[in-house]
Design an enzyme around this catalytic site. Structure first.
Site, PDB file in Angstrom:
ATOM      1  CG  ASP A  38     115.282  59.074 -21.843  1.00 41.91           C
ATOM      2  OD1 ASP A  38     114.203  58.500 -22.181  1.00 41.91           O
ATOM      3  OD2 ASP A  38     115.794  59.110 -20.619  1.00 41.91           O
ATOM      4  CG  ASP A  97     123.665  40.652  14.427  1.00 45.09           C
ATOM      5  OD1 ASP A  97     122.312  40.912  14.287  1.00 45.09           O
ATOM      6  OD2 ASP A  97     124.250  39.451  14.097  1.00 45.09           O
ATOM      7  N   GLY A  98     122.372  43.827  13.111  1.00 46.00           N
ATOM      8  CA  GLY A  98     121.662  44.341  11.886  1.00 46.00           C
ATOM      9  C   GLY A  98     120.924  43.249  11.181  1.00 46.00           C
ATOM     10  CE  LYS A 123     118.485  62.023 -20.763  1.00 43.41           C
ATOM     11  NZ  LYS A 123     119.356  60.777 -20.800  1.00 43.41           N
ATOM     12  NE  ARG A 147     117.390  53.211 -11.730  1.00 42.74           N
ATOM     13  CZ  ARG A 147     117.703  54.209 -10.819  1.00 42.74           C
ATOM     14  NH1 ARG A 147     117.783  55.313 -11.491  1.00 42.74           N
ATOM     15  NH2 ARG A 147     117.570  53.914  -9.663  1.00 42.74           N
ATOM     16  CG  ASP A 187     112.228  59.702 -16.661  1.00 43.75           C
ATOM     17  OD1 ASP A 187     112.011  58.705 -17.340  1.00 43.75           O
ATOM     18  OD2 ASP A 187     113.471  60.034 -16.657  1.00 43.75           O
ATOM     19  CG  ASP A 232     118.468  57.986  -8.807  1.00 45.48           C
ATOM     20  OD1 ASP A 232     118.461  58.286  -7.371  1.00 45.48           O
ATOM     21  OD2 ASP A 232     119.210  56.897  -9.121  1.00 45.48           O
ATOM     22  CB  THR A 233     120.449  62.243  -9.145  1.00 43.64           C
ATOM     23  OG1 THR A 233     120.631  62.299 -10.596  1.00 43.64           O
ATOM     24  CG2 THR A 233     121.125  61.101  -8.376  1.00 43.64           C
ATOM     25  CB  ALA A 234     116.202  65.868  -9.735  1.00 44.61           C
TER      26      ALA A 234
END
Length: 315
Positions: A173, A41-42, A196, A100, A222, A226-228
């Site tokens: 950034d 069941d996880g 930015k 974050r 950095d 994450d998503t690049a």
């Protein structure tokens, strides 16, 4: 090599067994015997298969994807250790998930980084060892000691092997300027900044580049990739502004969603990361170079166990 006391023991959850093994090898001690069991069941349970009574326990578990699963593993392992009469329970969290979400950015928003700190402390943790927190103030979210290790020296040591003439370090950034300056000082280089704005999560728009990059080799740094999207967009902007070549680096390679495809298709020459988060087998691109943080964490564990200064590692 370390020939420590019998009472020092290293355990790991399932989030980064490879790093835990390297840390144990650095300390010349075996990994503690423990199993993570998942029911149909996880639900999760932990079996500690050796005595930990009176021991100084260090549990290695980054809170990376799947973050919620890894957090529950860690909480349950803390509880198991506490009920088994461990003397001290130290958490080695190379990557602190939910970092974050460290402040309220709009009305009725949670501060999840503080919630995670409260959960870990309430479960019975006595100390946290972590690396390159996204926001330094997260240390203050804990009411127990926090040892904050830094990965910049590891990156700097790698880049020092190169010819760094005509090279500049770039922050992607404004928030990363301190990090970029730290690397630049260690490499004795100048810095530039990408200015930015971010209209929504995981979407960024490059506005301007502050500093000279034309004709330069660039190292863009950095803490998390994450998503690049930010890094790839920054690399292209730097090349458009006349940079000769661009390498990128980070401490925590989250690399979620389209990140690997973006990096593969991008003009970035090399991506240098650490192993705070494991890169799944078959997903490691030729242009990704992985540096290990095992010796740094291992040395920190020795110093904590022997009640010595951890800050000496960075002097």
């Amino acid at each position: 090599m370390f020939n420590g006391r019998k009472k020092l023991k290293i355990f790991t959850g399932s989030a980064n067994k490879d790093l835990a093994g390297k840390i144990a090898d650095h300390l010349s001690i075996p990994l503690g015997a423990a199993r993570v069991i998942r029911f149909s069941d996880g639900e999760i349970t932990i079996y500690i298969e050796e005595s930990v009574r009176g021991s100084d326990i260090f549990i290695v578990q980054p809170l990376s994807s799947p973050a919620n699963e890894n957090i529950m593993e860690l909480l349950i392992m803390i509880d198991a250790m506490k009920r088994a009469s461990a003397k001290d329970i130290n958490l080695v969290i190379p990557y602190y998930g939910y970092a974050r979400q460290d402040r309220k950015t709009k009305a009725r928003a949670p501060i999840t980084a503080k919630l995670i700190a409260d959960l870990l402390t309430s479960a019975g943790a006595d100390r946290v060892v972590t690396m390159d927190l996204h926001a330094g103030q997260i240390q203050g979210f804990f009411n127990i000691p926090v040892d904050h290790l830094l990965g910049i020296p590891i990156l700097a040591k790698y880049f020092k092997q190169r010819d760094l003439s005509q090279t500049v370090v770039v922050s992607p950034d404004m928030g990363g300027v301190t990090r970029a300056r730290d690397l630049a000082e260690k490499l004795q280089l100048r810095i530039a900044i990408i200015d930015k704005r971010r209209p929504e999560p995981n979407v960024s728009e490059v506005m301007n580049i502050i500093g000279k990059v034309k004709g330069k080799k660039v190292i863009i740094i950095d803490d998390i990739i994450d998503t690049a999207g930010t890094i790839v967009q920054g690399v292209r902007a730097l090349l458009e502004q006349g940079a000769v070549e661009v390498s990128a680096c980070c401490i925590h390679p989250v690399l979620s969603g389209p990140a690997l495809q973006r990096l593969q298709e991008s003009p970035v020459q090399e991506m240098v990361v650490t192993d705070t988060i494991p890169i799944p087998p078959g997903h490691n691109l030729d242009k990704i170079k992985v540096l290990s943080v095992a010796s740094l964490i291992g040395d920190a564990i020795i110093r904590i166990h022997e009640e010595l200064s951890v800050s000496k590692l960075f002097e």
